[in-house]
Design an enzyme around this catalytic site. Structure first.
Site, PDB file in Angstrom:
ATOM      1  N   ASP A 141      -8.126  35.630 -15.629  1.00 27.24           N
ATOM      2  CA  ASP A 141      -8.792  34.358 -15.346  1.00 27.24           C
ATOM      3  C   ASP A 141      -7.863  33.222 -15.748  1.00 27.24           C
ATOM      4  O   ASP A 141      -6.976  33.419 -16.595  1.00 27.24           O
ATOM      5  CB  ASP A 141     -10.121  34.256 -16.131  1.00 27.24           C
ATOM      6  CG  ASP A 141     -11.106  33.308 -15.458  1.00 27.24           C
ATOM      7  OD1 ASP A 141     -10.810  32.092 -15.371  1.00 27.24           O
ATOM      8  OD2 ASP A 141     -12.162  33.763 -15.016  1.00 27.24           O
TER       9      ASP A 141
ATOM     10  N   ASP B 294      -3.417  33.233 -12.789  1.00 26.93           N
ATOM     11  CA  ASP B 294      -3.771  32.375 -11.658  1.00 26.93           C
ATOM     12  C   ASP B 294      -3.554  33.219 -10.398  1.00 26.93           C
ATOM     13  O   ASP B 294      -2.417  33.579 -10.079  1.00 26.93           O
ATOM     14  CB  ASP B 294      -2.868  31.136 -11.653  1.00 26.93           C
ATOM     15  CG  ASP B 294      -3.144  30.217 -10.467  1.00 26.93           C
ATOM     16  OD1 ASP B 294      -3.884  30.624  -9.538  1.00 26.93           O
ATOM     17  OD2 ASP B 294      -2.607  29.094 -10.473  1.00 26.93           O
ATOM     18  N   VAL B 295      -4.638  33.529  -9.696  1.00 27.40           N
ATOM     19  CA  VAL B 295      -4.524  34.472  -8.573  1.00 27.40           C
ATOM     20  C   VAL B 295      -3.695  33.941  -7.408  1.00 27.40           C
ATOM     21  O   VAL B 295      -3.323  34.707  -6.517  1.00 27.40           O
ATOM     22  CB  VAL B 295      -5.915  34.929  -8.048  1.00 27.40           C
ATOM     23  CG1 VAL B 295      -6.662  35.701  -9.106  1.00 27.40           C
ATOM     24  CG2 VAL B 295      -6.731  33.749  -7.514  1.00 27.40           C
TER      25      VAL B 295
ATOM     26  N   SER C   2     -18.578  35.699   0.844  1.00 29.42           N
ATOM     27  CA  SER C   2     -19.778  34.877   0.652  1.00 29.42           C
ATOM     28  C   SER C   2     -20.540  34.816   1.962  1.00 29.42           C
ATOM     29  O   SER C   2     -19.949  34.934   3.047  1.00 29.42           O
ATOM     30  CB  SER C   2     -19.381  33.456   0.249  1.00 29.42           C
ATOM     31  OG  SER C   2     -20.478  32.581   0.357  1.00 29.42           O
TER      32      SER C   2
ATOM     33  N   TYR D 111     -14.131  26.596   2.383  1.00 30.41           N
ATOM     34  CA  TYR D 111     -14.697  27.798   1.737  1.00 30.41           C
ATOM     35  C   TYR D 111     -15.181  28.815   2.778  1.00 30.41           C
ATOM     36  O   TYR D 111     -14.929  30.015   2.646  1.00 30.41           O
ATOM     37  CB  TYR D 111     -15.841  27.330   0.841  1.00 30.41           C
ATOM     38  CG  TYR D 111     -16.483  28.368  -0.047  1.00 30.41           C
ATOM     39  CD1 TYR D 111     -15.901  28.751  -1.265  1.00 30.41           C
ATOM     40  CD2 TYR D 111     -17.708  28.926   0.294  1.00 30.41           C
ATOM     41  CE1 TYR D 111     -16.526  29.672  -2.087  1.00 30.41           C
ATOM     42  CE2 TYR D 111     -18.335  29.849  -0.532  1.00 30.41           C
ATOM     43  CZ  TYR D 111     -17.741  30.214  -1.726  1.00 30.41           C
ATOM     44  OH  TYR D 111     -18.376  31.134  -2.543  1.00 30.41           O
TER      45      TYR D 111
ATOM     46  N   LYS E  75     -13.713  32.532   3.117  1.00 29.09           N
ATOM     47  CA  LYS E  75     -14.594  33.687   2.899  1.00 29.09           C
ATOM     48  C   LYS E  75     -14.724  34.546   4.161  1.00 29.09           C
ATOM     49  O   LYS E  75     -14.893  35.771   4.056  1.00 29.09           O
ATOM     50  CB  LYS E  75     -15.966  33.213   2.405  1.00 29.09           C
ATOM     51  CG  LYS E  75     -15.946  32.630   0.986  1.00 29.09           C
ATOM     52  CD  LYS E  75     -15.375  33.597  -0.030  1.00 29.09           C
ATOM     53  CE  LYS E  75     -15.818  33.307  -1.461  1.00 29.09           C
ATOM     54  NZ  LYS E  75     -15.177  34.207  -2.448  1.00 29.09           N
TER      55      LYS E  75
ATOM     56  N   SER F 198     -25.067  31.079 -11.265  1.00 30.85           N
ATOM     57  CA  SER F 198     -23.817  31.179 -12.054  1.00 30.85           C
ATOM     58  C   SER F 198     -23.346  29.751 -12.338  1.00 30.85           C
ATOM     59  O   SER F 198     -23.865  28.804 -11.763  1.00 30.85           O
ATOM     60  CB  SER F 198     -22.745  31.920 -11.233  1.00 30.85           C
ATOM     61  OG  SER F 198     -22.186  31.032 -10.280  1.00 30.85           O
TER      62      SER F 198
END
Ligand code: NAP
Length: 242
Positions: free
Chosen positions: A37, A58-59, A137, A150, A154, A185
């Site tokens: 993370d 950091d992905v 998502s 987004y 996704k 969340s």
């Protein structure tokens, strides 16, 4: 026998929310887990210092994702499960969205998932075994106003998942995706109340989902319970936009 006994799992974005719930479900089922993370915080202590590690990652950086996977192999000996979960939102209508907000969301979700999938599958191919779970998502299925970045990322994760599943199936590696709906969340509780209420009205089950309810489906896809499934997308949405 626990579902993930003897397995080693890596979960990105696992310091909180859905990722932390996935890591906790995996530990409960016997896995040793490495969480990556931006800020790993107290994830290791929360999950148990014996069975968990937390690494800054950091992905969007291939070097970071590679180091995360190396940590799993060094600490626990293999990478059997990879969950590409890290995510951000930068919502705005197209009229107002900056190019930077578009690029950042695509980079974290799509490139991050690509790094995680290609680097983990390279290890899994050698082992002739592995399961990769990508968190998409519902926004990638139906497209949500205010989320062109987004929704594109996704939806892209679904194509990536299917292509990777085809490339790796013969090596014993499975790649599947989950499309959560509205899940409680830190990402969603920051939402204005009227937006939350509008989404709630679309859910046949009349409630938001809990991170643990996504984690249980990730557990199914990570474990041998789903041994004949690859390239699939499972919706965890309370029936929203079925
Ligand atoms: P969250 O509570 O915001 O958790 C996301 C985690 O990812 C955070 O710890 C965040 O760290 C981390 N992260 C962000 N950018 C990163 C990067 N570049 N590298 C590594 N880690 C990074 O969100 P969540 O609700 O649990 O979401 C988890 C996943 O589920 C995301 O992919 C999200 O898009 C997806 N999802 C969520 C819902 C929902 O309703 N909650 C619905 C559908 C899909 P920081 O906090 O330090 O930024």
């Amino acid at each position: 026998m626990s579902l993930l006994e003897g397995r080693v799992a890596v979960v990105t974005g696992g310091a909180q929310g859905i990722g932390l719930a996935i890591a906790a479900a995996f530990v409960r089922e016997g896995a040793r887990v490495v969480v990556g993370d931006l800020d790993p915080g107290t994830a290791r202590e929360t999950l148990g210092s014996e069975v968990a590690r937390a690494v800054r990652c950091d992905v969007t950086s291939a070097a970071d994702v590679s180091a995360l996977l190396d940590a799993a192999r060094t600490e626990f000996g293999s990478v059997d499960v990879m969950v590409n979960n890290a995510g951000i939102t930068r919502d705005a209508t197209m009229r107002k969205m900056s190019e930077e907000d578009f690029d950042q969301v695509i980079s974290v979700h799509l490139k991050g998932t690509w790094h995680g999938t290609r680097l983990a599958s390279a290890i899994m191919r050698e082992q002739q075994r592995g399961s990769i779970v990508n968190i998409s998502s519902l926004s990638g299925k139906v497209g949500m106003a205010g989320q062109t970045n987004y929704s594109a990322a996704k939806a892209g994760i679904i194509g990536l998942t299917k292509a990777a599943a085809k490339e790796t199936a013969r090596y014993g590696v499975r790649v599947n995706a989950i499309q959560p709906g509205l899940i409680r969340s830190p990402m969603t509780t920051a939402m204005p109340q009227h937006v939350w209420d509008q989404k709630m009205a679309e859910i046949p089950m009349t409630r938001a989902g809990e991170p643990e309810e996504v984690a249980n489906v990730a557990l199914f896809l990570a474990s041998d319970l789903s041994s004949y499934m690859t390239g699939t997308t499972l919706e965890v949405t309370g029936g929203r936009f079925m």
